[in-house]
Design an enzyme around this catalytic site. Structure first.
Site, PDB file in Angstrom:
ATOM      1  N   THR A  44      -0.028   4.538   1.642  1.00 15.03           N
ATOM      2  CA  THR A  44      -0.561   3.755   0.865  1.00 15.03           C
ATOM      3  C   THR A  44      -0.603   2.545   2.323  1.00 15.03           C
ATOM      4  OG1 THR A  44      -0.919   4.528  -0.758  1.00 15.03           O
ATOM      5  CG2 THR A  44      -1.938   2.730  -0.356  1.00 15.03           C
ATOM      6  N   CYS A  45       0.064   2.248   2.285  1.00 10.17           N
ATOM      7  CA  CYS A  45       0.009   1.089   3.084  1.00 10.17           C
ATOM      8  C   CYS A  45       0.400   1.205   4.861  1.00 10.17           C
ATOM      9  CB  CYS A  45       2.288   0.316   3.455  1.00 10.17           C
ATOM     10  SG  CYS A  45       2.679  -0.164   1.820  1.00 10.17           S
ATOM     11  N   THR A  46       0.223   2.625   5.470  1.00 15.17           N
ATOM     12  CA  THR A  46       0.019   2.590   6.125  1.00 15.17           C
ATOM     13  C   THR A  46      -2.148   2.777   6.784  1.00 15.17           C
ATOM     14  OG1 THR A  46       1.585   4.201   6.753  1.00 15.17           O
ATOM     15  CG2 THR A  46       0.224   5.010   8.351  1.00 15.17           C
ATOM     16  N   ALA A  49      -2.777  -0.841   6.590  1.00 18.23           N
ATOM     17  CA  ALA A  49      -2.969  -0.847   8.247  1.00 18.23           C
ATOM     18  C   ALA A  49      -3.724  -0.280   9.305  1.00 18.23           C
ATOM     19  CB  ALA A  49      -1.506  -1.315   8.558  1.00 18.23           C
TER      20      ALA A  49
END
Length: 170
Positions: A44-46, A49
């Site tokens: 999810t963070c990828t 970003a």
């Protein structure tokens, strides 16, 4: 917890190239989108970003920089950015001091174990250093489009204020 209308706390943090970013340097010059995320390389963070990077040009056209902050170190940020072709600047808050300043360092329970971690949050800060929007516990899907729309709304407000000022002075 910070809210709209609060002054954004100043800080200095290193990025993936181990160069310091000082929040004071953008005061009076640019808007800032500051997004806090739990860790590099989490799916999810990828996605979040990558999406901010995909729209970096649009943010720049609005005189706005995008900064990501997580407790990961500089080397991890550099590898993460290189692996995923990220163009936005990622800042290392290893001691979670800035996360704490912004109220996103929270205790949470994962698999029955309580520990501290980052609450995915985004702050939209105007050129004067005022928090215009404080978005806590965000869902990444559609989030970047929402943030971009909120940044777009900031410029017309300033233009309208300038028009009113000129009418009063005429």
């Amino acid at each position: 917890m910070l809210r709209s209308g609060d002054t954004a706390p100043l800080f200095t943090l290193p990025d993936g190239d181990m160069e310091d970013f000082d929040m004071q340097t953008v005061r009076g010059n640019r808007h800032v989108v500051l997004f806090f995320y739990p860790r590099d390389n989490a799916p999810t963070c990828t996605r979040q970003a990558e999406e901010f990077s995909d729209h970096e040009y649009e943010f720049n056209k609005l005189d706005c920089i995008v900064l990501g902050i997580s407790p990961d170190d500089c080397m991890t940020h550099a590898e993460f950015a290189a692996e995923h072709g990220l163009s936005i600047r990622l800042l290392a808050d290893i001691e979670a001091e800035v996360c704490s300043l912004y109220g996103v360092w929270r205790e949470k329970e994962v698999d029955g174990v309580k520990r501290k971690g980052v609450l995915r949050s985004t702050f939209i800060i105007d050129k004067d250093g005022q928090i215009r929007h404080a978005l806590y516990d965000v869902t990444p899907k559609g989030h970047v489009a929402e943030v971009l729309a909120l940044v777009r709304e900031m410029e017309p407000e300033k233009a309208n204020a300038n028009r009113k000022k000129h009418r009063r002075n005429a």
